[in-house]
Scaffold this motif. Sequence first.
Motif, mmCIF file in Angstrom:
data_model
loop_
_atom_site.group_PDB
_atom_site.id
_atom_site.type_symbol
_atom_site.label_atom_id
_atom_site.label_comp_id
_atom_site.label_asym_id
_atom_site.label_seq_id
_atom_site.Cartn_x
_atom_site.Cartn_y
_atom_site.Cartn_z
ATOM 1 N N TYR B 133 -54.067 -26.744 21.023
ATOM 2 C CA TYR B 133 -52.837 -26.333 20.314
ATOM 3 C C TYR B 133 -52.324 -27.555 19.548
ATOM 4 O O TYR B 133 -52.013 -28.576 20.147
ATOM 5 N N ILE B 134 -52.267 -27.423 18.232
ATOM 6 C CA ILE B 134 -51.966 -28.570 17.361
ATOM 7 C C ILE B 134 -50.664 -28.309 16.610
ATOM 8 O O ILE B 134 -50.511 -27.266 15.975
ATOM 9 N N ARG B 135 -49.743 -29.267 16.717
ATOM 10 C CA ARG B 135 -48.470 -29.145 15.993
ATOM 11 C C ARG B 135 -48.287 -30.364 15.102
ATOM 12 O O ARG B 135 -47.693 -31.365 15.518
ATOM 13 N N PRO B 136 -48.768 -30.287 13.877
ATOM 14 C CA PRO B 136 -48.783 -31.486 13.023
ATOM 15 C C PRO B 136 -47.396 -32.041 12.723
ATOM 16 O O PRO B 136 -47.267 -33.220 12.396
ATOM 17 N N LEU B 137 -46.349 -31.202 12.826
ATOM 18 C CA LEU B 137 -45.001 -31.671 12.470
ATOM 19 C C LEU B 137 -44.188 -32.132 13.671
ATOM 20 O O LEU B 137 -43.039 -32.558 13.498
ATOM 21 N N LEU B 138 -44.748 -32.050 14.881
ATOM 22 C CA LEU B 138 -43.901 -32.293 16.055
ATOM 23 C C LEU B 138 -43.356 -33.722 16.098
ATOM 24 O O LEU B 138 -42.263 -33.956 16.598
ATOM 25 N N GLY B 139 -44.091 -34.673 15.562
ATOM 26 C CA GLY B 139 -43.628 -36.059 15.591
ATOM 27 C C GLY B 139 -42.878 -36.481 14.335
ATOM 28 O O GLY B 139 -42.632 -37.675 14.147
ATOM 29 N N LEU B 140 -42.507 -35.515 13.501
ATOM 30 C CA LEU B 140 -41.862 -35.849 12.220
ATOM 31 C C LEU B 140 -40.406 -35.404 12.214
ATOM 32 O O LEU B 140 -40.103 -34.267 12.563
ATOM 33 N N GLY B 141 -39.514 -36.291 11.785
ATOM 34 C CA GLY B 141 -38.104 -35.933 11.627
ATOM 35 C C GLY B 141 -37.842 -35.324 10.256
ATOM 36 O O GLY B 141 -38.746 -35.212 9.424
ATOM 37 N N TYR B 142 -36.582 -34.948 10.030
ATOM 38 C CA TYR B 142 -36.276 -34.215 8.792
ATOM 39 C C TYR B 142 -36.508 -35.055 7.540
ATOM 40 O O TYR B 142 -36.928 -34.540 6.508
ATOM 41 N N LYS B 143 -36.258 -36.376 7.625
ATOM 42 C CA LYS B 143 -36.469 -37.239 6.453
ATOM 43 C C LYS B 143 -37.928 -37.224 6.012
ATOM 44 O O LYS B 143 -38.244 -37.182 4.831
ATOM 45 N N THR B 144 -38.806 -37.326 6.994
ATOM 46 C CA THR B 144 -40.240 -37.390 6.709
ATOM 47 C C THR B 144 -40.727 -36.053 6.164
ATOM 48 O O THR B 144 -41.510 -36.004 5.204
ATOM 49 N N ILE B 145 -40.249 -34.961 6.766
ATOM 50 C CA ILE B 145 -40.646 -33.635 6.288
ATOM 51 C C ILE B 145 -40.145 -33.415 4.867
ATOM 52 O O ILE B 145 -40.859 -32.901 4.011
ATOM 53 N N ARG B 146 -38.918 -33.876 4.606
ATOM 54 C CA ARG B 146 -38.357 -33.710 3.262
ATOM 55 C C ARG B 146 -39.158 -34.500 2.233
ATOM 56 O O ARG B 146 -39.450 -34.003 1.145
ATOM 57 N N GLU B 147 -39.524 -35.749 2.580
ATOM 58 C CA GLU B 147 -40.237 -36.536 1.567
ATOM 59 C C GLU B 147 -41.647 -36.001 1.321
ATOM 60 O O GLU B 147 -42.127 -36.016 0.190
ATOM 61 N N LEU B 148 -42.291 -35.499 2.353
ATOM 62 C CA LEU B 148 -43.649 -34.970 2.155
ATOM 63 C C LEU B 148 -43.620 -33.631 1.416
ATOM 64 O O LEU B 148 -44.382 -33.429 0.463
ATOM 65 N N THR B 149 -42.732 -32.726 1.820
ATOM 66 C CA THR B 149 -42.688 -31.435 1.118
ATOM 67 C C THR B 149 -42.251 -31.636 -0.335
ATOM 68 O O THR B 149 -42.758 -30.962 -1.238
ATOM 69 N N GLY B 150 -41.343 -32.588 -0.549
ATOM 70 C CA GLY B 150 -40.896 -32.867 -1.912
ATOM 71 C C GLY B 150 -42.031 -33.342 -2.802
ATOM 72 O O GLY B 150 -42.061 -33.069 -4.006
ATOM 73 N N ARG B 151 -42.979 -34.073 -2.224
ATOM 74 C CA ARG B 151 -44.126 -34.545 -2.995
ATOM 75 C C ARG B 151 -45.141 -33.455 -3.267
ATOM 76 O O ARG B 151 -45.868 -33.505 -4.249
ATOM 77 N N LEU B 152 -45.232 -32.503 -2.318
ATOM 78 C CA LEU B 152 -46.341 -31.561 -2.360
ATOM 79 C C LEU B 152 -46.026 -30.252 -3.080
ATOM 80 O O LEU B 152 -46.865 -29.728 -3.813
ATOM 81 N N PHE B 153 -44.842 -29.697 -2.795
ATOM 82 C CA PHE B 153 -44.633 -28.283 -3.101
ATOM 83 C C PHE B 153 -43.493 -28.018 -4.074
ATOM 84 O O PHE B 153 -42.500 -28.747 -4.098
ATOM 85 N N VAL B 154 -43.634 -26.944 -4.805
ATOM 86 C CA VAL B 154 -42.499 -26.324 -5.484
ATOM 87 C C VAL B 154 -41.926 -25.320 -4.481
ATOM 88 O O VAL B 154 -42.638 -24.439 -3.995
ATOM 89 N N VAL B 155 -40.634 -25.491 -4.147
ATOM 90 C CA VAL B 155 -40.018 -24.724 -3.068
ATOM 91 C C VAL B 155 -38.810 -23.960 -3.597
ATOM 92 O O VAL B 155 -38.045 -24.488 -4.410
ATOM 93 N N GLU B 156 -38.654 -22.751 -3.128
ATOM 94 C CA GLU B 156 -37.473 -21.935 -3.420
ATOM 95 C C GLU B 156 -36.639 -21.861 -2.139
ATOM 96 O O GLU B 156 -37.183 -21.575 -1.072
ATOM 97 N N ILE B 157 -35.333 -22.121 -2.249
ATOM 98 C CA ILE B 157 -34.466 -22.048 -1.065
ATOM 99 C C ILE B 157 -33.367 -21.026 -1.322
ATOM 100 O O ILE B 157 -32.682 -21.090 -2.341
ATOM 101 N N ARG B 158 -33.239 -20.085 -0.399
ATOM 102 C CA ARG B 158 -32.235 -19.024 -0.557
ATOM 103 C C ARG B 158 -31.675 -18.627 0.787
ATOM 104 O O ARG B 158 -32.232 -18.958 1.828
ATOM 105 N N GLU B 159 -30.616 -17.876 0.751
ATOM 106 C CA GLU B 159 -30.072 -17.250 1.959
ATOM 107 C C GLU B 159 -31.142 -16.364 2.602
ATOM 108 O O GLU B 159 -31.873 -15.665 1.898
ATOM 109 N N SER B 160 -31.212 -16.380 3.933
ATOM 110 C CA SER B 160 -32.224 -15.576 4.636
ATOM 111 C C SER B 160 -32.194 -14.112 4.218
ATOM 112 O O SER B 160 -33.234 -13.473 4.095
ATOM 113 N N GLU B 161 -31.005 -13.575 4.046
ATOM 114 C CA GLU B 161 -30.897 -12.145 3.732
ATOM 115 C C GLU B 161 -31.477 -11.816 2.364
ATOM 116 O O GLU B 161 -31.833 -10.682 2.094
ATOM 117 N N GLU B 162 -31.554 -12.822 1.494
ATOM 118 C CA GLU B 162 -32.025 -12.566 0.127
ATOM 119 C C GLU B 162 -33.485 -12.938 -0.097
ATOM 120 O O GLU B 162 -34.114 -12.458 -1.033
#
Lengths: 206, 206
Positions: B133-162
């Motif tokens: 069972y592999i969890r690649p993000l378990l050792g990463l805090g929000y800063k690290t996740i933000r900087e990596l996703t920011g480099r990699l992906f075009v992301v859309e953020i919205r309210e869950s209901e929408e």
Amino acid sequence: MIAMKVHHLYSGGKDSSLAAWILSQLGYEVELVTVTFGLLDNWRYARETAERLGFPHRVLELPREILEKAGEIAISDGHPNNAIQFIHERALEALASLPEVERVSDGTRRDDRVPLLDLPKARSLEDRFGVAYIRPLLGLGYKTIRELTGRLFVVEIRESEELQKADYEVELRHLLRERGIDPLEIFPKSHYQSRVLGWREDVDRP
Amino acid sequence: MIAMKVHHLYSGGKDSSLAAWILSQLGYEVELVTVTFGLLDNWRYARETAERLGFPHRVLELPREILEKAGEIAISDGHPNNAIQFIHERALEALASLPEVERVSDGTRRDDRVPLLDLPKARSLEDRFGVAYIRPLLGLGYKTIRELTGRLFVVEIRESEELQKADYEVELRHLLRERGIDPLEIFPKSHYQSRVLGWREDVDRP
């Protein structure tokens, strides 16, 4: 893109070497950092492995009082766990407090008991020093670590007392001996440690 | 070398997408797996993102009783946490029990509260099903996740209901509505979710 530099606590063992490789695969510029208290020059084994793997390496000297305090803890407890934990927390703090350091990392694993920062301690380290703390192995179990290290590295495994490497415990054992205490009264009798000797030939090196 | 295949629970969000990328950087052959209970076809959003990212994708249908049980838990608790945790554990078990599956992974992070398997549960999953069972993000805090996703992906953020995506909670909200319960009485009012739209143009794709 701006380089993302990470300062990675490094012993030359397979866990900290695997973590360094993962960081490089994620796009980080990795500088390896080995801690010493100035008693021994066993940090040289980490440097030698760092050179073979092709990562830049620095030595961070911590105050000898930290090792002495760790020695007192180990003697009082009769086992080394809290002493190793104490040294690791001080090492992370010393590294995180350097002005040029924005990200710190280590090779601690999911199944480790020590050294290991729990979630409040991990967040506290980040908040107090304004760094990101990255643990690439935290979500990996022993099977995954074994299959990745087996693909990447030539590894030597020996009894702790015989292996030449740059773990905290080498200087801690030395300090105990200086105080007339046999480390085998405190450390587990049979305790295998690993040291990475280099990349396997067929690895795409970072 | 023998291919190392991993089956990765996937919603199309930024966490599970980042974890998939990390797995591919570590040399794993990644197959994305999205869970459905057959109420809605919101798994199609995950498939669309999987195709844009270039990963193979499959849909795993879980018994509807699991969603119904989760609905009861959510109604009884008045909040969705235990229900989401319940679904996630059943999803991991269903995936791990497939005969061809040797490694399972997900995008759970260090700072998540749910869904998240504690260490005994993680080891139990591995032992019961003979998987890693592999969890690649378990050792990463929000800063690290933000900087990596920011480099990699075009992301859309919205309210869950929408937001149109393939999280468990979309079908759970639907089930609650079917039972005459307003999901906003149970889910947090303001809850932003992310959906990955594709790679950034300058990324080295896996």
